[in-house]
Motif scaffolding. Structure first.
Motif, PDB file in Angstrom:
ATOM      1  N   GLU A  92       0.841  -1.204   0.000  1.00 59.00           N
ATOM      2  CA  GLU A  92       0.000   0.000   0.000  1.00 59.00           C
ATOM      3  C   GLU A  92       0.874   1.251   0.000  1.00 59.00           C
ATOM      4  OE1 GLU A  92      -3.262   2.316   2.870  1.00 59.00           O
ATOM      5  OE2 GLU A  92      -2.493   0.320   3.437  1.00 59.00           O
ATOM      6  N   ARG A 137      -0.790   7.839   8.785  1.00 63.57           N
ATOM      7  CA  ARG A 137      -2.221   7.607   8.598  1.00 63.57           C
ATOM      8  C   ARG A 137      -2.959   8.950   8.552  1.00 63.57           C
ATOM      9  NH1 ARG A 137      -3.344   2.591   6.670  1.00 63.57           N
ATOM     10  NH2 ARG A 137      -2.183   1.010   7.849  1.00 63.57           N
ATOM     11  N   SER A 138      -3.814   9.105   7.543  1.00 60.18           N
ATOM     12  CA  SER A 138      -4.662  10.297   7.466  1.00 60.18           C
ATOM     13  C   SER A 138      -5.829  10.147   8.441  1.00 60.18           C
ATOM     14  CB  SER A 138      -5.197  10.468   6.046  1.00 60.18           C
ATOM     15  OG  SER A 138      -6.108   9.425   5.740  1.00 60.18           O
ATOM     16  N   ARG A 179      -6.116   6.263   5.759  1.00 60.98           N
ATOM     17  CA  ARG A 179      -5.287   5.910   4.599  1.00 60.98           C
ATOM     18  C   ARG A 179      -3.830   6.247   4.865  1.00 60.98           C
ATOM     19  NH1 ARG A 179      -5.318   8.352   0.131  1.00 60.98           N
ATOM     20  NH2 ARG A 179      -6.038  10.359   0.964  1.00 60.98           N
ATOM     21  N   VAL A 219       1.118   4.248  -2.897  1.00 61.56           N
ATOM     22  CA  VAL A 219       0.914   5.677  -2.633  1.00 61.56           C
ATOM     23  C   VAL A 219       2.062   6.481  -3.233  1.00 61.56           C
ATOM     24  CG1 VAL A 219       0.842   7.441  -0.821  1.00 61.56           C
ATOM     25  CG2 VAL A 219      -0.462   5.329  -0.553  1.00 61.56           C
ATOM     26  N   THR A 265      -8.784   9.617   7.733  1.00 65.69           N
ATOM     27  CA  THR A 265      -9.647   8.526   7.265  1.00 65.69           C
ATOM     28  C   THR A 265      -8.965   7.167   7.332  1.00 65.69           C
ATOM     29  OG1 THR A 265      -8.920   8.899   4.978  1.00 65.69           O
ATOM     30  CG2 THR A 265     -10.888  10.092   5.727  1.00 65.69           C
TER      31      THR A 265
END
Length: 324
Positions: free
Chosen positions: A111, A192-193, A197, A115, A195
């Motif tokens: 992941e 981590r955002s 992500r 990104v 949300t």
């Protein structure tokens, strides 16, 4: 005597063969190491050359606006980086760092790499906002970095290593790439955002400073400026800071290695003692560390390359929320 001679001869030949074999192995290993180092240097030089080409292209495509003497061009949107607070700790607080297991982190790293690929494939900086941490706050910084400072992103080569941490309450994923920057390596930090992500910590990735090194020198700002760079102990004592017994001298190189300034603090101050410990204590053989600093110029500064070190904001270029 005659029976001993063949035995001695055989022993001599066996020893000679063994020595030749060892010398051959040493030569093979040595040459392989030599070509590996040469390949690494060529890769780093190629990445550095790529950055220089991108920087030249960026400069030519962004003509410098004329401004009044002594007044640098303002950013298109005023960036809102951190503010200097003289009551903050003068050196970084110790953080609780937990190394998280890598055994089950395969999907996590996939992941993270995805990104990075999406970020790098975006042609305009505005298109990269969905892939960076706190895009609403960082948008102004990115506009300043690309449109005003005319800076570029560092070039990345092959992926070298990965790591997974929890620092205080923040989950951190680190991807280490071959790069044309210091030490031939560059760490990309993902967080981590809101949300959940994974997104890129853009400020630490590019080494964002509130002013470019060139603009900092031109302005000789007496107001505090956040500066990211590679810091090494130095013996350069000059102008207001010529007293080597009183002042600790630091060479601060820009993230792209194209410019530098010298920062000074009192040797017996908290930052002075911290820096001596972190950088090895002596100019000869000094360590080099990426640090985030608060700096300013003395009133009526005698030189554009000698300034005050006010605080060490972070050990590295990643600035996490202050501990509550």
């Amino acid at each position: 005597m005659s029976s001993a001679t063949p035995a001695s001869y055989r022993a001599f030949m066996a020893a000679a063969f063994t020595l030749c074999l060892l010398l051959t192995l040493v030569l093979v290993i040595g040459w392989r190491y030599h070509f590996h180092v040469l390949e690494h240097r060529q890769m780093v030089l190629a990445l550095a050359a790529k950055e220089d080409q991108q920087r030249a292209a960026s400069s030519s495509s962004h003509p410098v606006e004329k401004t009044q003497p002594g007044h640098p061009a303002p950013p298109l949107n005023s960036p809102s980086p951190g503010r200097f607070n003289g009551s903050d700790l003068p050196v970084p607080a110790k953080l609780a760092v937990e190394v998280l297991p890598l055994a089950d982190a395969g999907l996590l790293f996939q992941e993270a790499e995805q990104v990075v690929r999406k970020y790098l494939s975006a042609s305009a900086w505005q298109d990269r906002l969905p892939f960076v941490f706190e895009p609403e706050r960082v948008r102004g910084l990115m506009e300043d970095y690309y449109e005003v400072q005319h800076q570029i992103d560092p070039s990345l080569g092959t992926l070298l290593d990965q790591a997974h941490y929890r620092i205080e309450d923040s989950e951190i994923v680190v991807l280490i790439y071959r790069s044309g920057r210091h030490d031939g390596r560059l760490e990309l930090t993902l967080r981590r955002s809101l949300t959940g992500r994974l997104v890129l910590d853009w400020e630490s990735f590019v080494g964002y400073s509130q002013k470019s090194f060139a603009d900092l020198k031109k302005s000789r700002s007496t107001q505090p400026v956040m500066l990211r760079g590679y810091v090494t102990l130095s013996d350069h004592h000059a102008f207001e800071f010529r007293d080597a017994g009183t002042h600790l001298a630091l060479k601060v190189a820009s993230p792209d290695g194209a410019d530098e300034v010298h920062a000074y603090c009192l040797r017996e101050s908290i930052p002075g003692r911290w820096l001596l410990q972190e950088l090895g204590g002596k100019v000869e053989g000094s360590l080099t560390k990426s640090l985030t600093l608060w700096v300013n110029y003395p009133e009526k500064a005698q030189s554009d390359s000698c300034l005050n070190l006010l605080q060490v904001c972070a050990d590295g270029w990643l600035v996490l929320p202050a501990k509550k």
